[in-house]
Design an enzyme around this catalytic site. Structure first.
Site, mmCIF file in Angstrom:
data_model
loop_
_atom_site.group_PDB
_atom_site.id
_atom_site.type_symbol
_atom_site.label_atom_id
_atom_site.label_comp_id
_atom_site.label_asym_id
_atom_site.label_seq_id
_atom_site.Cartn_x
_atom_site.Cartn_y
_atom_site.Cartn_z
ATOM 1 N N SER A 167 -24.552 -52.411 -32.433
ATOM 2 C CA SER A 167 -25.409 -51.319 -33.384
ATOM 3 C C SER A 167 -26.830 -51.210 -32.627
ATOM 4 C CB SER A 167 -25.357 -51.538 -34.980
ATOM 5 O OG SER A 167 -24.155 -52.095 -35.401
ATOM 6 N N ASP B 119 -23.748 -64.638 -37.544
ATOM 7 C CA ASP B 119 -23.546 -65.526 -36.347
ATOM 8 C C ASP B 119 -24.631 -66.227 -35.950
ATOM 9 O OD1 ASP B 119 -20.805 -65.329 -36.266
ATOM 10 O OD2 ASP B 119 -20.883 -63.361 -34.975
ATOM 11 N N ARG C 274 -17.538 -66.021 -32.110
ATOM 12 C CA ARG C 274 -16.688 -66.087 -30.748
ATOM 13 C C ARG C 274 -17.482 -66.479 -29.587
ATOM 14 N NH1 ARG C 274 -14.395 -61.884 -33.145
ATOM 15 N NH2 ARG C 274 -12.116 -62.498 -33.594
ATOM 16 N N ARG D 137 -4.852 -81.424 -41.802
ATOM 17 C CA ARG D 137 -4.605 -79.840 -42.139
ATOM 18 C C ARG D 137 -5.538 -79.173 -41.265
ATOM 19 N NH1 ARG D 137 -1.060 -80.780 -46.767
ATOM 20 N NH2 ARG D 137 -0.340 -82.762 -45.987
ATOM 21 N N HIS E 215 -13.269 -64.811 -44.038
ATOM 22 C CA HIS E 215 -14.057 -64.076 -44.249
ATOM 23 C C HIS E 215 -14.852 -64.662 -45.650
ATOM 24 C CE1 HIS E 215 -12.194 -61.288 -41.622
ATOM 25 N NE2 HIS E 215 -13.074 -60.452 -41.764
HETATM 26 P P1 ADP Z 1 -22.154 -54.976 -34.380
HETATM 27 O O1 ADP Z 1 -23.408 -54.169 -34.600
HETATM 28 O O2 ADP Z 1 -22.050 -56.077 -35.424
HETATM 29 O O3 ADP Z 1 -22.414 -55.866 -33.018
HETATM 30 P P2 ADP Z 1 -20.455 -53.217 -32.998
HETATM 31 O O4 ADP Z 1 -20.135 -53.837 -31.666
HETATM 32 O O5 ADP Z 1 -18.950 -52.683 -33.599
HETATM 33 O O6 ADP Z 1 -20.777 -54.166 -34.170
HETATM 34 O O7 ADP Z 1 -21.221 -52.043 -33.106
HETATM 35 C C1 ADP Z 1 -21.278 -51.121 -34.351
HETATM 36 C C2 ADP Z 1 -21.136 -49.543 -34.002
HETATM 37 O O8 ADP Z 1 -22.355 -49.288 -33.243
HETATM 38 C C3 ADP Z 1 -20.088 -49.195 -33.081
HETATM 39 O O9 ADP Z 1 -18.812 -48.924 -34.007
HETATM 40 C C4 ADP Z 1 -20.675 -47.871 -32.816
HETATM 41 O O10 ADP Z 1 -20.674 -46.651 -33.409
HETATM 42 C C5 ADP Z 1 -22.032 -48.586 -32.302
HETATM 43 N N1 ADP Z 1 -22.166 -48.851 -30.979
HETATM 44 C C6 ADP Z 1 -22.065 -50.173 -30.346
HETATM 45 N N2 ADP Z 1 -22.255 -50.157 -29.090
HETATM 46 C C7 ADP Z 1 -22.601 -48.976 -28.688
HETATM 47 C C8 ADP Z 1 -22.826 -48.245 -27.346
HETATM 48 N N3 ADP Z 1 -23.164 -48.988 -26.365
HETATM 49 N N4 ADP Z 1 -23.258 -47.128 -27.544
HETATM 50 C C9 ADP Z 1 -23.353 -46.250 -28.611
HETATM 51 N N5 ADP Z 1 -23.021 -46.685 -29.783
HETATM 52 C C10 ADP Z 1 -22.475 -47.965 -29.893
#
Ligand code: ADP
Length: 375
Positions: free
Chosen positions: A107, A152, A196, A280, A286
């Protein structure tokens, strides 16, 4: 009047609601209008009812509730310039000139790209006659500030991300429950936790519950890990311990990049020719990110939300005074102080760790981590 919007994006984390509350109320306190963008970047791209003016009372009761009431989503359109162009148009149509985004490194990467492209997006909106020069005039600069919402604790440049300590407490609570059975039946439990590319949750949970063994991605076990774990568990059992708890992060690996799975550890502990423990597997999944935000995350969400509003307003002031626009920042906490860090440097360092792990350069991965990992 400044119009400050807040959005939650990427994976949810406990404390995101607290961020929304803090940003909305601080923005109003500072004389701005506050907006919420619903469903992350998807809301920016969709516009319309996804972007709502939010009042002080609208966020009442948000502080301790887990997850995010304003929704979060993965948005494919935002990866493309066309999606970001529509997002820019919707922001201008709503009069929003400052955006605070709470999410993970993905994000925040999107946020940085959006801000870097902003002037050319505005130009394109005029050139393609979607907006007039007059309409875009007050929106030549976009101020963005990031907040890190992630269970994380995987972002470089900050000691804690919003949600990490709640997830850690959730893991401890779950393991405490599992331990009743483990002790009663003299069983072994292999507990899989999230992470991860980042072993913070696994490592800290292991310390907090006194696990017999911990597997994290950044520090893979040696080639003889099977003998090593059997030796430790046997020693503990010989000392009279009736339970065995092994914590394994999702991304656990051996030195050669081979995945170490909970099943592998279970088979090892249960091996009739070896320890022959009744073993186990419990994958917490989640459950880890659910439930109310803990005290630390409520505090972090509030203090950082307040700082984020101050940071966007400082940036707006600088621009108004004709000074250079400050670099986009992400709000961190370092040695118990709320800080502003350069956003892209923090994201780049985070991505370097992930790359180092994927390339099995574990010494580099370890050296890039801010947390000191015990041997
Ligand atoms: P997190 O923010 O938890 O790492 P994501 O990697 O899925 O989650 O990113 C969330 C959202 O942010 C994506 O669905 C997309 O809309 C936007 N996003 C992520 N990376 C990029 C990027 N390189 N360029 C533009 N938008 C991005």
């Amino acid at each position: 009047k400044q119009k400050v919007a807040v959005m939650t994006s990427g994976g949810d984390s406990p404390g995101m609601n607290g961020v929304v509350r803090a940003v909305v109320r601080m923005a109003i306190h500072m004389g701005c209008d506050a907006y919420c963008v619903y469903e992350g970047y998807e809301g920016l791209v969709q516009g319309g009812s996804y972007i709502k003016k939010t009042e002080w009372d609208d966020v009442r009761g948000y502080l301790g509730i887990g997850g995010t009431y304003i929704g979060t989503a993965r948005c494919m359109a935002f990866y493309e310039r066309a999606g970001r162009l529509t997002g820019a148009k919707n922001m201008i149509l709503n009069g929003i000139n400052a955006l605070i985004i709470c999410g993970g490194d993905g994000s925040l990467t999107g946020a940085d790209k959006f801000r870097a492209e902003w002037p050319s997006l505005v130009e394109e909106l005029v050139a393609t006659k979607q907006l007039t020069q007059e309409q875009v005039e007050p929106y030549k600069k976009l101020n963005i500030v990031g907040l890190v919402g992630s269970i994380d604790n995987d972002l470089s440049g900050t000691d804690a991300t919003i949600g990490a300590y709640t997830a850690l407490a959730n893991i401890c609570e779950a393991v405490d429950k599992i331990e009743s059975t483990a002790t009663s039946h003299s069983r072994a439990f292999v507990i899989e936790v999230m992470g991860r590319h980042c072993g913070w949750l696994a490592l800290m949970a292991g310390v907090a519950i006194g696990a017999d063994h911990i597997f994290i991605p950044e520090k893979p076990r040696k080639d003889n890990w099977k003998e090593e774990i059997c030796e430790v568990v046997k020693k503990h059992r010989d000392w009279g311990k009736r339970k065995t708890i092994v914590i394994i992060a999702e991304g656990a690996m051996d030195r050669h990049g081979g995945k170490i799975t909970p099943e592998m550890v279970k088979d090892l502990l249960a091996d009739k020719k070896g320890l022959a423990l009744d073993t186990r597997i419990s994958s917490l999944g989640h459950l880890q990110r659910g439930g109310p935000a803990g005290a630390y995350d409520r505090m972090l969400a509030t203090l950082q939300g307040v700082e984020a509003v101050k940071a966007v307003l400082d940036a707006a002031k600088a621009v108004k005074e004709g000074k250079p626009q400050p670099e986009t920042c992400v709000i961190g906490i370092n040695e118990n102080k709320i800080t502003r860090q350069p956003l892209m440097a923090a994201v780049a360092a985070t991505q370097q760790v992930a790359k180092a792990i994927e390339a099995q350069d574990f010494d580099k991965a370890m050296s890039l981590r801010d947390t000191e990992f015990a041997e």
